[in-house]
Design a protein around this motif. Sequence first.
Motif, PDB file in Angstrom:
ATOM      1  N   ILE A   1      -1.552  -2.080   5.822  1.00  0.00           N
ATOM      2  CA  ILE A   1      -2.963  -1.696   5.738  1.00  0.00           C
ATOM      3  C   ILE A   1      -3.702  -2.646   4.796  1.00  0.00           C
ATOM      4  O   ILE A   1      -4.791  -3.137   5.102  1.00  0.00           O
ATOM      5  N   LYS A   2      -3.082  -2.938   3.658  1.00  0.00           N
ATOM      6  CA  LYS A   2      -3.691  -3.849   2.684  1.00  0.00           C
ATOM      7  C   LYS A   2      -3.851  -5.246   3.279  1.00  0.00           C
ATOM      8  O   LYS A   2      -4.907  -5.880   3.156  1.00  0.00           O
TER       9      LYS A   2
ATOM     10  N   ALA B   1      -9.651  -0.612  11.166  1.00  0.00           N
ATOM     11  CA  ALA B   1      -9.162  -1.284   9.982  1.00  0.00           C
ATOM     12  C   ALA B   1     -10.315  -1.612   9.043  1.00  0.00           C
ATOM     13  O   ALA B   1     -10.191  -1.521   7.818  1.00  0.00           O
TER      14      ALA B   1
ATOM     15  N   ILE C   1      -1.031   6.631   9.460  1.00  0.00           N
ATOM     16  CA  ILE C   1      -0.907   5.377   8.708  1.00  0.00           C
ATOM     17  C   ILE C   1      -1.201   4.198   9.634  1.00  0.00           C
ATOM     18  O   ILE C   1      -1.956   3.286   9.291  1.00  0.00           O
ATOM     19  N   SER C   2      -0.611   4.229  10.823  1.00  0.00           N
ATOM     20  CA  SER C   2      -0.868   3.163  11.798  1.00  0.00           C
ATOM     21  C   SER C   2      -2.339   3.133  12.183  1.00  0.00           C
ATOM     22  O   SER C   2      -2.937   2.067  12.334  1.00  0.00           O
TER      23      SER C   2
ATOM     24  N   ALA D   1     -11.375   1.470   7.166  1.00  0.00           N
ATOM     25  CA  ALA D   1     -10.441   1.851   6.110  1.00  0.00           C
ATOM     26  C   ALA D   1     -10.642   1.035   4.858  1.00  0.00           C
ATOM     27  O   ALA D   1     -10.324   1.460   3.749  1.00  0.00           O
TER      28      ALA D   1
ATOM     29  N   GLN E   1      -6.572  -5.265   5.978  1.00  0.00           N
ATOM     30  CA  GLN E   1      -7.908  -5.199   5.393  1.00  0.00           C
ATOM     31  C   GLN E   1      -8.336  -6.556   4.841  1.00  0.00           C
ATOM     32  O   GLN E   1      -9.511  -6.923   4.892  1.00  0.00           O
TER      33      GLN E   1
ATOM     34  N   ARG F   1      -4.898   3.942  10.392  1.00  0.00           N
ATOM     35  CA  ARG F   1      -5.689   3.343   9.315  1.00  0.00           C
ATOM     36  C   ARG F   1      -5.623   1.820   9.346  1.00  0.00           C
ATOM     37  O   ARG F   1      -6.546   1.140   8.890  1.00  0.00           O
ATOM     38  N   ALA F   2      -4.540   1.295   9.892  1.00  0.00           N
ATOM     39  CA  ALA F   2      -4.401  -0.158   9.994  1.00  0.00           C
ATOM     40  C   ALA F   2      -5.055  -0.702  11.257  1.00  0.00           C
ATOM     41  O   ALA F   2      -5.060  -1.911  11.475  1.00  0.00           O
TER      42      ALA F   2
END
Length: 328
Positions: A243-244, A323, A114-115, A326, A247, A117-118
């Motif tokens: 993440i959102k 990031a 998860i990290s 993703a 992005q 992906r960010a």
Amino acid sequence: MNNFVAASQKIAKDSVGLFWIMLKTMVPVMILVRIAMELGLVDYLGVVLEPLMGLMGLPAATGLVLAVGLLVNTYAAVAVMITLLPVESLTVADVTVLLSVVLIAHALPLEQSISRRAGVSFVFSSGLRFVVGVSYGLVLNLIYSAGGWLQQPLELSWLPFTPTLEETWLEWTYSSASLLFTLFWIILGLIIFLKVLELAKITDLIGWLLSPLLRLMGISKAATPITMVGVLLGLSYGGGLIIKEAQEGKMSSRDVVLSLSFMGICHGLIEDPLVMMAFGAHWSGALVGRFVFCVAAMALIGRLVQMMPEDAFNRFLYRPAKAAQAAT
């Protein structure tokens, strides 16, 4: 009346859902560990991990608990611990140290993705959780040993009985099933307790009280709400939001790194320690001590991260390209 029925249904659904997740994780692990113990494989692993576990004052065999926790999750680690109880005499201090370390460092392949992906370096985020977890285990063991605290043998009064190696596979299956059935009622009680905290707005109050501490870690005011979501509810919730935000360019890169770092070492602040406490961990280590240690660690880490030159930061801690990928 309708609200009560709806709340009851929600509690029942959440309890069954969490119990099912635990079953899917714990049952295969318990079976594999039982097989490994009969084949003597646990002893070999213990020899490999003995130096690390010895630093934390723990028996070598408990290295399997830590290893499984690091690779799978906290429930799998607990399953291993229960399976080891017939052959390892553990004190309350031992279990508190062991499960507190697992609370900080667990499910690294899954959760640290998860990290990643960010945009946060997987090596950095995973290494941070491992180092902070083991460091906390060292400190906690020194404190308990110096004060002679929690040295009484572990007793889980809610267990109907503990499976033993002398049992046949049929007997072991029955005793393990009884254990898991009893566990469901523990889970139900925890869910009800958490629901009461939510309805009483106590979780909101905790978030409000803790938010000023994020300033000590270098986390900006803009990143505070999302960070507290992750700390209180879990890395999946908070990490998804970050993440959102990352992005969409709404959070600075250093906020992303610091926020996810704190979530990594200190998420599920209420629920996870309660589960560990049900399995024998003491609140002083699993809840209070863990939080204080993680805040202190992040205060130091936050200062170091803020001082890093931009090129070094982007090379070792944050990969903007990750990031961006993703988002596509």
